[in-house]
Design an enzyme around this catalytic site. Structure first.
Site, PDB file in Angstrom:
ATOM      1  N   ARG A 106      36.135  25.647  -5.594  1.00 53.97           N
ATOM      2  CA  ARG A 106      36.221  24.219  -5.306  1.00 53.97           C
ATOM      3  C   ARG A 106      37.679  23.898  -5.046  1.00 53.97           C
ATOM      4  O   ARG A 106      38.559  24.397  -5.762  1.00 53.97           O
ATOM      5  CB  ARG A 106      35.699  23.415  -6.494  1.00 53.97           C
ATOM      6  CG  ARG A 106      35.571  21.929  -6.217  1.00 53.97           C
ATOM      7  CD  ARG A 106      35.156  21.164  -7.454  1.00 53.97           C
ATOM      8  NE  ARG A 106      36.299  20.865  -8.307  1.00 53.97           N
ATOM      9  CZ  ARG A 106      36.266  19.939  -9.272  1.00 53.97           C
ATOM     10  NH1 ARG A 106      35.148  19.272  -9.504  1.00 53.97           N
ATOM     11  NH2 ARG A 106      37.338  19.709 -10.006  1.00 53.97           N
ATOM     12  N   TYR A 143      41.873  12.720  -9.786  1.00 53.75           N
ATOM     13  CA  TYR A 143      40.877  13.615 -10.370  1.00 53.75           C
ATOM     14  C   TYR A 143      41.039  15.057  -9.877  1.00 53.75           C
ATOM     15  O   TYR A 143      41.346  15.300  -8.725  1.00 53.75           O
ATOM     16  CB  TYR A 143      39.455  13.159  -9.990  1.00 53.75           C
ATOM     17  CG  TYR A 143      38.467  14.234 -10.329  1.00 53.75           C
ATOM     18  CD1 TYR A 143      38.000  15.101  -9.366  1.00 53.75           C
ATOM     19  CD2 TYR A 143      38.130  14.472 -11.657  1.00 53.75           C
ATOM     20  CE1 TYR A 143      37.170  16.148  -9.695  1.00 53.75           C
ATOM     21  CE2 TYR A 143      37.312  15.519 -12.004  1.00 53.75           C
ATOM     22  CZ  TYR A 143      36.829  16.355 -11.018  1.00 53.75           C
ATOM     23  OH  TYR A 143      36.048  17.403 -11.357  1.00 53.75           O
ATOM     24  N   ASP A 178      34.848  17.943  -4.316  1.00 55.26           N
ATOM     25  CA  ASP A 178      34.229  16.869  -5.102  1.00 55.26           C
ATOM     26  C   ASP A 178      34.855  15.528  -4.732  1.00 55.26           C
ATOM     27  O   ASP A 178      36.041  15.312  -5.017  1.00 55.26           O
ATOM     28  CB  ASP A 178      34.420  17.157  -6.601  1.00 55.26           C
ATOM     29  CG  ASP A 178      33.509  16.316  -7.488  1.00 55.26           C
ATOM     30  OD1 ASP A 178      33.299  16.694  -8.652  1.00 55.26           O
ATOM     31  OD2 ASP A 178      33.034  15.254  -6.997  1.00 55.26           O
ATOM     32  N   HIS A 224      33.939  12.867  -6.000  1.00 57.13           N
ATOM     33  CA  HIS A 224      33.936  12.188  -7.292  1.00 57.13           C
ATOM     34  C   HIS A 224      33.625  10.703  -7.196  1.00 57.13           C
ATOM     35  O   HIS A 224      34.310   9.859  -7.827  1.00 57.13           O
ATOM     36  CB  HIS A 224      35.245  12.432  -8.039  1.00 57.13           C
ATOM     37  CG  HIS A 224      35.026  12.725  -9.498  1.00 57.13           C
ATOM     38  ND1 HIS A 224      35.226  11.785 -10.473  1.00 57.13           N
ATOM     39  CD2 HIS A 224      34.551  13.828 -10.119  1.00 57.13           C
ATOM     40  CE1 HIS A 224      34.909  12.314 -11.654  1.00 57.13           C
ATOM     41  NE2 HIS A 224      34.492  13.547 -11.470  1.00 57.13           N
ATOM     42  N   GLU A 267      30.618  16.972  -2.598  1.00 53.42           N
ATOM     43  CA  GLU A 267      29.899  16.505  -3.785  1.00 53.42           C
ATOM     44  C   GLU A 267      30.200  15.048  -4.111  1.00 53.42           C
ATOM     45  O   GLU A 267      31.339  14.621  -3.941  1.00 53.42           O
ATOM     46  CB  GLU A 267      30.325  17.391  -4.959  1.00 53.42           C
ATOM     47  CG  GLU A 267      29.809  16.999  -6.317  1.00 53.42           C
ATOM     48  CD  GLU A 267      30.449  17.838  -7.423  1.00 53.42           C
ATOM     49  OE1 GLU A 267      30.426  17.396  -8.578  1.00 53.42           O
ATOM     50  OE2 GLU A 267      31.003  18.910  -7.101  1.00 53.42           O
ATOM     51  N   GLU A 309      25.315  14.962 -10.868  1.00 56.32           N
ATOM     52  CA  GLU A 309      25.784  15.340 -12.207  1.00 56.32           C
ATOM     53  C   GLU A 309      25.674  14.196 -13.204  1.00 56.32           C
ATOM     54  O   GLU A 309      25.627  14.432 -14.412  1.00 56.32           O
ATOM     55  CB  GLU A 309      27.216  15.864 -12.164  1.00 56.32           C
ATOM     56  CG  GLU A 309      28.256  14.820 -11.856  1.00 56.32           C
ATOM     57  CD  GLU A 309      29.669  15.410 -11.804  1.00 56.32           C
ATOM     58  OE1 GLU A 309      30.571  14.794 -12.412  1.00 56.32           O
ATOM     59  OE2 GLU A 309      29.853  16.458 -11.153  1.00 56.32           O
ATOM     60  N   ARG A 349      22.702  18.581  -8.460  1.00 53.43           N
ATOM     61  CA  ARG A 349      23.825  18.873  -9.375  1.00 53.43           C
ATOM     62  C   ARG A 349      23.503  18.622 -10.836  1.00 53.43           C
ATOM     63  O   ARG A 349      24.378  18.745 -11.699  1.00 53.43           O
ATOM     64  CB  ARG A 349      25.027  17.980  -9.000  1.00 53.43           C
ATOM     65  CG  ARG A 349      25.783  18.406  -7.795  1.00 53.43           C
ATOM     66  CD  ARG A 349      26.707  19.566  -8.107  1.00 53.43           C
ATOM     67  NE  ARG A 349      27.875  19.137  -8.890  1.00 53.43           N
ATOM     68  CZ  ARG A 349      28.479  19.938  -9.768  1.00 53.43           C
ATOM     69  NH1 ARG A 349      28.007  21.139  -9.995  1.00 53.43           N
ATOM     70  NH2 ARG A 349      29.534  19.522 -10.443  1.00 53.43           N
ATOM     71  N   GLU A 378      28.396  25.990 -11.136  1.00 56.61           N
ATOM     72  CA  GLU A 378      29.780  25.621 -11.447  1.00 56.61           C
ATOM     73  C   GLU A 378      30.202  26.371 -12.716  1.00 56.61           C
ATOM     74  O   GLU A 378      29.411  26.471 -13.662  1.00 56.61           O
ATOM     75  CB  GLU A 378      29.902  24.113 -11.670  1.00 56.61           C
ATOM     76  CG  GLU A 378      31.310  23.654 -12.033  1.00 56.61           C
ATOM     77  CD  GLU A 378      31.415  22.126 -12.165  1.00 56.61           C
ATOM     78  OE1 GLU A 378      32.550  21.629 -12.207  1.00 56.61           O
ATOM     79  OE2 GLU A 378      30.363  21.455 -12.204  1.00 56.61           O
ATOM     80  N   TRP A 386      36.051   6.215 -10.832  1.00 63.05           N
ATOM     81  CA  TRP A 386      36.937   7.351 -11.141  1.00 63.05           C
ATOM     82  C   TRP A 386      36.288   8.629 -10.739  1.00 63.05           C
ATOM     83  O   TRP A 386      35.085   8.818 -10.934  1.00 63.05           O
ATOM     84  CB  TRP A 386      37.304   7.362 -12.625  1.00 63.05           C
ATOM     85  CG  TRP A 386      38.151   8.518 -12.983  1.00 63.05           C
ATOM     86  CD1 TRP A 386      39.509   8.679 -12.781  1.00 63.05           C
ATOM     87  CD2 TRP A 386      37.685   9.779 -13.519  1.00 63.05           C
ATOM     88  NE1 TRP A 386      39.913   9.904 -13.177  1.00 63.05           N
ATOM     89  CE2 TRP A 386      38.813  10.599 -13.648  1.00 63.05           C
ATOM     90  CE3 TRP A 386      36.431  10.259 -13.918  1.00 63.05           C
ATOM     91  CZ2 TRP A 386      38.744  11.885 -14.159  1.00 63.05           C
ATOM     92  CZ3 TRP A 386      36.323  11.545 -14.418  1.00 63.05           C
ATOM     93  CH2 TRP A 386      37.495  12.345 -14.521  1.00 63.05           C
TER      94      TRP A 386
HETATM   95  C1  CS2 Z   1      33.267  16.977 -12.272  1.00 67.32           C
HETATM   96  C2  CS2 Z   1      33.450  16.918 -13.734  1.00 67.32           C
HETATM   97  O1  CS2 Z   1      32.952  19.263 -12.551  1.00 67.32           O
HETATM   98  C3  CS2 Z   1      32.723  18.296 -11.842  1.00 67.32           C
HETATM   99  O2  CS2 Z   1      32.085  18.360 -10.785  1.00 67.32           O
HETATM  100  O3  CS2 Z   1      32.699  15.975 -11.612  1.00 67.32           O
HETATM  101  O4  CS2 Z   1      34.663  17.472 -14.029  1.00 67.32           O
HETATM  102  C4  CS2 Z   1      33.372  15.541 -14.338  1.00 67.32           C
HETATM  103  O5  CS2 Z   1      34.461  14.775 -13.984  1.00 67.32           O
HETATM  104  C5  CS2 Z   1      33.288  15.661 -15.844  1.00 67.32           C
HETATM  105  O6  CS2 Z   1      32.264  16.499 -16.181  1.00 67.32           O
HETATM  106  C6  CS2 Z   1      33.093  14.309 -16.500  1.00 67.32           C
HETATM  107  O7  CS2 Z   1      32.859  14.464 -17.830  1.00 67.32           O
HETATM  108 MG    MG Z   2      31.621  16.563  -9.904  1.00 67.16          MG
END
Ligand code: CS2
Ligand code: MG
Length: 412
Positions: A147, A159, A220, A222, A246, A272, A293, A349, A412
């Site tokens: 990634r 992030y 990501d 995010h 993602e 996720e 995810r 992941e 975020w």
């Molecule tokens: C992220 C995570 O791994 C990922 O894809 O989106 O790091 C996410 O920010 C954290 O799991 C939040 O707790």
């Molecule tokens: Mg993620």
């Protein structure tokens, strides 16, 4: 196989973890991960106050029935706290059933469909040279997919950039990014989508030029873009053939993906933060995503995520299970067993846990030539060292949040 004990264990070796430990009258134990990053104690209360008392005396062999009892019986269904709690019970019961049968859980799920699970690691850098170092480090560690997260000129803290988080407590700096920060308040980060949209395609151009056309690259978003911004980014990244983009938009507005799909062929991964099959149903049926995810820990367990992935298989949508450090080694093991058994496995992941975490959770998974394997120990193959766990009491920690230049709170 009556349940004799149900204990909720909180420990904070490198970060906070919540683990449910179920013990049967015959002394067989099962573990389940219930870690919800930044909101851990809410799940502890739900499990300790409302679920654990209901498990005592129950038949540990009835996994599906217990799932339905905890889901329908709660009346207030879905949501991250409820589904992480149900997930922990579900994982622990699969662990117990595997131990009672003398089999690894993947054998109970239908056996292995492959020799191992392709996994991706988190390469990141404030700038291109640091990012290249991180990619090379992951390739040296055996990763066959990475990634890519990069700093953006003009933005201070965003992030996914490991080198920002210089300390996650106890003075250990990590190459992998752990977003939650210990402290009484969440850290504020800054964001500007236009700067990001201008810069990220240049990062992928540089990475492709440096590492070639074949290396699977993931990114990501995010949850930070509007539908049209996500469509723009997806389109501008097409020349670099991403494995996936993602969480390109906040997940609540699922129709957003229709607009993104209209404009780009970049594969999309989402989910996720999803908690049930209902969050995925329309996205899968309308072919608006390519990867699911969802994590075992946040989707209500192995039982529920398997049903979601079986549904996804009908639409040629694959798994891409969430595997950050806030999914504990127990949750990770459950993901590996499920991933090995299902047909429509896509990628896993894999953020590596810290050394103290690996002492608290004794694991038996294997990492070999870029492939993960859950191991062949009966059950999930993870044991919790209670004494070691006791050394690290809970420490309040929060995920960061974002503000735009004008002070507006942003995803975020
Ligand atoms: C992220 C995570 O791994 C990922 O894809 O989106 O790091 C996410 O920010 C954290 O799991 C939040 O707790
Ligand atoms: Mg993620």
């Amino acid at each position: 196989m009556r349940i004799d004990k149900a204990e909720v264990i909180v420990t904070s070796p490198d970060r906070n973890f919540v683990t449910l430990k179920i013990t049967t009258e015959d002394g067989i134990t099962g573990l389940g991960d219930a870690t919800l990053n930044g909101r851990e104690l809410a799940v502890v209360a739900y499990l300790s106050e409302h679920v654990a008392p209901l498990l005592i005396g129950a038949d540990a062999s009835r996994i599906e029935d217990t799932w339905q009892f905890l889901y329908r019986g709660a009346y207030w269904r879905r949501g991250p706290v409820t589904m992480a709690s149900i997930a922990a019970v579900d994982m622990a019961l699969w662990d117990i059933k595997g131990k009672a049968a003398g089999m690894p859980v993947y054998q109970l799920l239908g056996g292995a469909s492959r020799k191992g699970l392709l996994a991706y690691g988190h390469a990141s850098g404030k700038d291109i040279p640091e990012l290249f170092d991180s990619v090379n480090q992951h390739l040296d560690e055996g990763f066959r997919a990475v990634r890519i997260q990069s700093g953006v000129p003009g933005l201070h803290a965003i992030y996914g950039i490991a080198s920002q988080s210089d300390d996650v407590g106890g003075g250990e700096s990590r190459y992998d990014h752990e977003p939650a920060r210990r402290g009484s308040k969440p850290v504020e980060e800054d964001w500007d989508t236009e700067s990001y949209l201008r810069y990220i395609p240049t990062v992928f151009e540089a990475v492709r030029n440096e590492f070639g056309p074949a290396l699977p690259l993931l990114h990501d978003g995010h949850h930070r873009m509007t539908p049209i911004q996500a469509a723009q980014l997806g389109k501008s990244l097409e020349p670099y053939h991403l494995f996936w983009l993602e969480d390109c938009t906040p997940a609540e507005n699922q129709e957003a993906l229709r607009l993104v799909r209209q404009h780009t062929t970049t594969p999309l991964a989402i989910g996720e933060v999803f908690n049930t099959i209902w969050d995925f149903k329309d996205l899968i049926r309308e072919q608006l995503i390519d990867y699911v995810r969802g994590a075992v820990t946040h989707m209500g367990g192995i039982t529920a995520l398997k049903k979601t992935l079986d549904y996804a298989a009908m639409y040629q949508v694959s798994s891409g299970m969430h595997g950050p450090t806030d999914v504990s080694p127990v949750g990770m093991a459950a993901a590996l067993h499920l991933g090995l058994a299902i047909h429509n496995f896509g990628i896993q992941e894999y953020m590596t846990h810290g050394s103290r975490t690996n002492q608290v959770f004794e694991q038996s998974f294997a990492w070999n030539e870029g492939l993960l394997h859950p191991g062949n120990k009966p059950g999930l193959g993870v044991e919790l060292n209670v004494d070691e766990a006791g050394k690290y009491p809970y420490e309040r920690a929060y995920l960061p949040y974002n503000r735009l230049a004008d002070g507006t709170v942003h995803d975020w």
